[in-house]
Design a protein around this motif. Structure first.
Motif, mmCIF file in Angstrom:
data_model
loop_
_atom_site.group_PDB
_atom_site.id
_atom_site.type_symbol
_atom_site.label_atom_id
_atom_site.label_comp_id
_atom_site.label_asym_id
_atom_site.label_seq_id
_atom_site.Cartn_x
_atom_site.Cartn_y
_atom_site.Cartn_z
ATOM 1 N N ALA A 233 0.912 -1.164 -0.053
ATOM 2 C CA ALA A 233 0.061 0.088 -0.124
ATOM 3 C C ALA A 233 0.600 1.410 -0.080
ATOM 4 O O ALA A 233 0.638 2.193 -0.623
ATOM 5 N N ASP A 234 1.998 1.325 0.842
ATOM 6 C CA ASP A 234 2.873 2.461 0.896
ATOM 7 C C ASP A 234 3.371 2.794 -0.407
ATOM 8 O O ASP A 234 3.573 3.735 -1.042
ATOM 9 N N HIS A 235 3.918 1.518 -1.331
ATOM 10 C CA HIS A 235 4.339 1.570 -2.467
ATOM 11 C C HIS A 235 3.465 2.040 -3.489
ATOM 12 O O HIS A 235 3.945 3.216 -4.441
ATOM 13 N N ASP A 236 2.358 1.837 -3.486
ATOM 14 C CA ASP A 236 1.266 2.120 -4.517
ATOM 15 C C ASP A 236 0.852 3.535 -4.100
ATOM 16 O O ASP A 236 0.787 4.310 -5.261
ATOM 17 N N ALA A 237 1.029 3.926 -2.954
ATOM 18 C CA ALA A 237 0.996 5.417 -2.617
ATOM 19 C C ALA A 237 1.719 6.272 -3.073
ATOM 20 O O ALA A 237 1.707 7.363 -3.479
ATOM 21 N N VAL A 238 3.286 5.802 -2.868
ATOM 22 C CA VAL A 238 4.228 6.719 -3.565
ATOM 23 C C VAL A 238 4.349 6.862 -5.155
ATOM 24 O O VAL A 238 4.369 7.841 -5.682
ATOM 25 N N ALA B 288 12.110 8.593 -5.530
ATOM 26 C CA ALA B 288 12.971 7.286 -6.279
ATOM 27 C C ALA B 288 13.455 6.577 -5.025
ATOM 28 O O ALA B 288 13.538 5.498 -5.091
ATOM 29 N N PHE B 289 13.958 7.342 -4.005
ATOM 30 C CA PHE B 289 14.419 6.776 -2.891
ATOM 31 C C PHE B 289 13.538 6.072 -1.963
ATOM 32 O O PHE B 289 13.671 5.053 -1.787
ATOM 33 N N GLU B 290 12.181 6.653 -1.869
ATOM 34 C CA GLU B 290 11.238 5.944 -1.310
ATOM 35 C C GLU B 290 10.926 4.779 -1.895
ATOM 36 O O GLU B 290 10.541 3.811 -1.195
ATOM 37 N N ARG B 291 10.433 4.726 -3.197
ATOM 38 C CA ARG B 291 10.347 3.515 -4.125
ATOM 39 C C ARG B 291 11.233 2.447 -3.888
ATOM 40 O O ARG B 291 10.720 1.414 -3.693
ATOM 41 N N SER B 292 12.554 3.007 -3.958
ATOM 42 C CA SER B 292 13.462 1.830 -3.945
ATOM 43 C C SER B 292 13.593 1.272 -2.286
ATOM 44 O O SER B 292 13.696 -0.123 -2.383
ATOM 45 N N GLN B 293 13.833 2.178 -1.428
ATOM 46 C CA GLN B 293 13.635 1.565 0.119
ATOM 47 C C GLN B 293 12.386 0.784 0.220
ATOM 48 O O GLN B 293 12.447 -0.372 0.926
ATOM 49 N N GLY C 182 10.556 -0.951 -2.181
ATOM 50 C CA GLY C 182 10.915 -2.215 -2.643
ATOM 51 C C GLY C 182 11.594 -3.164 -2.006
ATOM 52 O O GLY C 182 11.437 -4.496 -2.110
ATOM 53 N N SER C 183 12.665 -2.568 -1.634
ATOM 54 C CA SER C 183 13.917 -3.403 -0.550
ATOM 55 C C SER C 183 13.247 -3.887 0.431
ATOM 56 O O SER C 183 13.432 -5.247 0.814
ATOM 57 N N LEU C 184 12.320 -3.280 1.219
ATOM 58 C CA LEU C 184 11.732 -3.687 2.331
ATOM 59 C C LEU C 184 10.612 -4.767 1.910
ATOM 60 O O LEU C 184 10.663 -6.013 2.676
ATOM 61 N N ALA C 185 9.927 -4.556 1.113
ATOM 62 C CA ALA C 185 9.235 -5.654 0.470
ATOM 63 C C ALA C 185 9.987 -7.193 0.076
ATOM 64 O O ALA C 185 9.347 -8.080 0.370
ATOM 65 N N ARG C 186 11.072 -6.881 -0.726
ATOM 66 C CA ARG C 186 11.703 -7.980 -0.992
ATOM 67 C C ARG C 186 12.168 -8.606 0.383
ATOM 68 O O ARG C 186 12.119 -9.993 0.570
ATOM 69 N N GLN C 187 12.623 -8.082 1.432
ATOM 70 C CA GLN C 187 12.989 -8.935 2.643
ATOM 71 C C GLN C 187 11.725 -9.493 3.536
ATOM 72 O O GLN C 187 12.012 -10.638 3.712
#
Length: 113
Positions: A24-29, A50-55, A57-62
């Motif tokens: 949901a956070d990613h979709d909002a960003v 871009a940093f927020e999207r990347s961060q 995304g990284s958390l979601a992968r973890q």
């Protein structure tokens, strides 16, 4: 093993909730970035977006990796192999399983890398 199964089920539920929140956070960003300049390089807010999207995304992968570990641990519970080190075959101590229910390795093998 019933206690381990219960803890893993709780961990799975918590992990799924965390993944849903990150999604949901990613979709909002992403939605917010649609209303901004698409040129991240020259937009003062672009680098932050871009940093927020990347961060996220990284958390979601973890979180997805952790979910896979929890699911694998539940499969080991069903197979009757939970609590046995995958490397040396020794029992994984109760204290380690209490702290890390999805543990695959005993403390000695985990420390050896």
């Amino acid at each position: 093993m019933d206690d381990v199964r219960r803890r893993l089920a709780e961990e799975r539920s918590t992990t799924l909730a965390r993944l849903a929140s990150l999604t949901a956070d990613h979709d909002a960003v992403v939605a917010a970035s649609l209303d901004t300049n698409a040129d991240d390089e020259h937009d003062p807010e672009g680098a932050t977006i871009a940093f927020e999207r990347s961060q996220i995304g990284s958390l979601a992968r973890q979180v997805r990796h952790h979910l896979a570990e929890v699911d694998a641990a539940l499969e080991r519970v069903d197979a009757g192999t939970c609590g046995t080190c995958e490397r040396c075959g020794a029992p994984i101590g109760a204290a380690r399983l209490d702290a890390l229910p999805a543990a695959r390795l005993c403390i000695r093998c985990a420390a050896a890398g």
